[in-house]
Write an enzyme that holds these catalytic residues in place. Structure first.
Site, PDB file in Angstrom:
ATOM      1  N   LYS A 181     -75.420  68.182  33.112  1.00  0.00           N
ATOM      2  CA  LYS A 181     -76.489  67.252  32.707  1.00  0.00           C
ATOM      3  C   LYS A 181     -76.740  67.361  31.203  1.00  0.00           C
ATOM      4  O   LYS A 181     -77.001  66.365  30.524  1.00  0.00           O
ATOM      5  CB  LYS A 181     -77.775  67.539  33.501  1.00  0.00           C
ATOM      6  N   HIS A 184     -74.089  65.475  29.570  1.00  0.00           N
ATOM      7  CA  HIS A 184     -74.431  64.054  29.772  1.00  0.00           C
ATOM      8  C   HIS A 184     -75.431  63.608  28.704  1.00  0.00           C
ATOM      9  O   HIS A 184     -75.275  62.570  28.070  1.00  0.00           O
ATOM     10  CB  HIS A 184     -75.027  63.854  31.180  1.00  0.00           C
ATOM     11  N   GLU A 188     -75.191  60.997  25.737  1.00  0.00           N
ATOM     12  CA  GLU A 188     -76.242  59.955  25.608  1.00  0.00           C
ATOM     13  C   GLU A 188     -76.709  59.876  24.142  1.00  0.00           C
ATOM     14  O   GLU A 188     -76.854  58.786  23.585  1.00  0.00           O
ATOM     15  CB  GLU A 188     -77.389  60.316  26.549  1.00  0.00           C
TER      16      GLU A 188
HETATM   17  C1  6PG Z   1     -81.648  60.903  31.703  1.00  0.00           C
HETATM   18  C2  6PG Z   1     -82.141  61.222  30.314  1.00  0.00           C
HETATM   19  C3  6PG Z   1     -83.386  62.038  30.303  1.00  0.00           C
HETATM   20  C4  6PG Z   1     -83.835  62.493  28.914  1.00  0.00           C
HETATM   21  C5  6PG Z   1     -84.206  61.397  27.987  1.00  0.00           C
HETATM   22  C6  6PG Z   1     -84.839  61.816  26.679  1.00  0.00           C
HETATM   23  O1  6PG Z   1     -80.511  61.234  31.946  1.00  0.00           O
HETATM   24  O2  6PG Z   1     -82.388  60.327  32.496  1.00  0.00           O
HETATM   25  O3  6PG Z   1     -81.158  61.953  29.656  1.00  0.00           O
HETATM   26  O4  6PG Z   1     -83.132  63.177  31.086  1.00  0.00           O
HETATM   27  O5  6PG Z   1     -84.929  63.297  29.053  1.00  0.00           O
HETATM   28  O6  6PG Z   1     -83.129  60.601  27.729  1.00  0.00           O
HETATM   29  O7  6PG Z   1     -84.154  62.791  25.975  1.00  0.00           O
HETATM   30  P1  6PG Z   1     -84.559  63.099  24.459  1.00  0.00           P
HETATM   31  O8  6PG Z   1     -86.056  63.085  24.419  1.00  0.00           O
HETATM   32  O9  6PG Z   1     -84.032  64.442  24.113  1.00  0.00           O
HETATM   33  O10 6PG Z   1     -83.984  61.989  23.654  1.00  0.00           O
END
Ligand code: 6PG
Length: 476
Positions: A181, A184, A188
């Site tokens: 994760k 992932h 992201e």
């Molecule tokens: C997900 C996202 C989530 C994450 C946000 C914000 O897979 O649903 O990755 O878990 O918390 O995207 O992340 P940041 O605040 O670090 O940008």
């Protein structure tokens, strides 16, 4: 009796509890501030078989054995506090599941501590935000396999499905689920940064406004780049601010925040010695964006490019940026998958990279058409060293690289910062080089510190007495 409990009723917990109930599972609910349980029951109580609990004792009495408790609390100390709060009331074999974005080494530690009490522990990644939690997230569970088997029917049923396959699979022991994760999330970050660079390039080089850019991203979403993030980019760019009538994106402050998963992914890559340049550049770009006051000062002080700048041809630059975005994205994924392979070797997790790509095709934030290509690449060659070497990616890189280079020239000429685009191209160019200038690095290290070097023509390590007699001597 309930088959599972959800503890922690913030947005993600609430939506996962509702998702479980919508799939016919009887769910107990508990939150340390019990008013939240009451609120939940008032709002959603009729959606399924929910049983509220007002204490850990009440909660455990409601659950079928082995008890399955999904903790949806904030990553960090709250997870330890929740475990300490619940564990004394549980029996051997009961299963605690941490569904937050926990740091994987915390998960390893918690797993050991929980197992020492005779309980079982699963650390699972859950991706997809609020909507995914309710309608079908991508789920990445790690921990003991026998514990996973006990929760598999629930997790697979509530996950997103693509081509009839659930976006949930057992990832591996210990902290493997949270590690995957974390990567992932790193990807992201890279995806988002690359999109932001494409937006910046087109708005500055072609003077395009948010509405026009929204249309371009919508168009891109109909091709190879089709993905959740490209789709929502089009929506974000198309949104008008109700207060000012301007595009909302134009009035949003340009300081990116973060909760840490991208930074952890970079830190772990540094520990493993894997060059995840795209993720790390994305993390650095967020840091740099946060230096708003410094940037405001520098913008009045430091010079940018001067002299004549060639006019970019709008249509071809838009196409070039699309190709550059796709190529850079391939690099980011190749690096992330390489990092997971290295972590798998380091921690003996036996990760199946093809399955990970498969469960990322739906539900999660980085879901994209392109993930099918990654699944196919690993299906064809499970021990693939680097995704870029798989035929599809090799050919796609070869055809995108011309556009990618043109885009970088435009960016450099105009002084538009594109750290993730450019570091991805530098990675590609370095990775495909038979010989890099690291020979000189080694020479310098040997000169000032007698750190030794290897030769291309003979085995062994050597040191040259550079500033003495110039002789080369073998080093043992
Ligand atoms: C997900 C996202 C989530 C994450 C946000 C914000 O897979 O649903 O990755 O878990 O918390 O995207 O992340 P940041 O605040 O670090 O940008």
């Amino acid at each position: 009796m309930s088959v599972i409990a959800v503890v922690g009723l913030a947005t993600m917990g609430m939506n996962l509890a509702r998702n479980l109930a919508h799939h016919g599972f009887a769910v107990s609910l508990y939150n340390r501030t019990t008013a939240r349980v009451d609120d939940f029951m008032k709002q959603y109580g009729t959606e399924g078989a929910f049983t509220p609990a007002r204490s850990p004792q009440e909660l455990v009495a409601q659950l079928e054995k082995p008890r399955r408790i999904l903790m949806m609390v904030k990553a960090g100390p709250p997870v330890d506090e929740t475990i300490d709060h619940l564990a004394p009331h549980l029996d051997a074999g009961d299963i605690l599941i941490d569904g937050g974005n926990s740091y994987f080494l915390d998960t390893v530690r918690r797993g050991k501590a929980v197992e020492a009490k005779g309980l079982r522990f699963i650390g699972t990644g859950v991706s997809g935000g609020e909507e995914g939690a309710l309608l079908g997230p991508s789920i990445m569970p790690g921990g003991a396999r026998d514990a996973y088997t006990q929760v598999e029917p629930m997790l697979t049923q509530i996950s997103a499905h693509v081509d009839g396959e659930p976006c949930c699979t057992y990832i591996g022991p210990g902290g493997a689920g949270h590690y995957v994760k974390m990567v992932h999330n790193g990807i992201e970050y890279a995806d988002i940064q690359l999109i932001a660079e494409a937006y910046d390039l087109l708005s500055h080089a072609l003077n395009l406004g948010a509405d026009e850019l929204s249309r371009i991203f919508a168009e891109w979403n109909r091709g190879d780049l089709e993905s959740y993030l490209i789709q929502i980019t089009s929506e974000v760019l198309g949104k008008r601010d109700r207060a000012t009538g301007r595009p909302l994106v134009d009035v949003i402050l340009d300081e990116a925040e973060q909760k840490g998963t991208g930074k952890w992914a970079s830190q772990s890559a540094l520990d493993l010695g894997i060059p995840v340049t795209a993720i790390t550049e994305a993390v650095f770009a967020r840091f740099l964006s946060a230096l708003k006051a410094d940037r405001q000062h520098a913008s009045k002080t430091l010079a940018g490019p001067n002299g004549a700048i060639r006019t970019a041809a709008p249509a071809s630059l838009v196409d070039d940026v699309r190709s550059a975005l796709y190529a850079s994205k391939m690099v980011a994924y190749a690096q992330g998958f390489e990092q997971m392979q290295a972590a798998s070797n380091e921690y003996s997790w036996d990760l199946e990279l093809g399955s990970i790509a498969r469960i990322w095709r739906g539900g999660c934030i980085i879901r994209a058409r392109f993930l099918n290509r990654i699944t196919d690449a690993y299906a064809q060659e499970p021990s693939l060293k680097n995704l870029l070497l798989a035929p599809y990616f090799r050919d796609a890189m070869a055809s995108a690289q011309g556009a990618w280079r043109r885009v970088l020239s435009v960016a450099v000429e105009r002084g538009i910062p594109v750290p993730a685009f450019s570091s991805s191209l530098a990675y590609y160019d370095a990775y495909r080089r038979d010989r890099l200038p690291a020979n000189l690095v080694q020479g310098l290290r040997d000169y000032f510190g007698a750190h030794s070097y290897k030769r291309i023509d003979r085995a062994g390590s050597f040191h040259t007495r550079w500033s003495q007699d110039g002789e080369e001597v073998p080093v043992r």
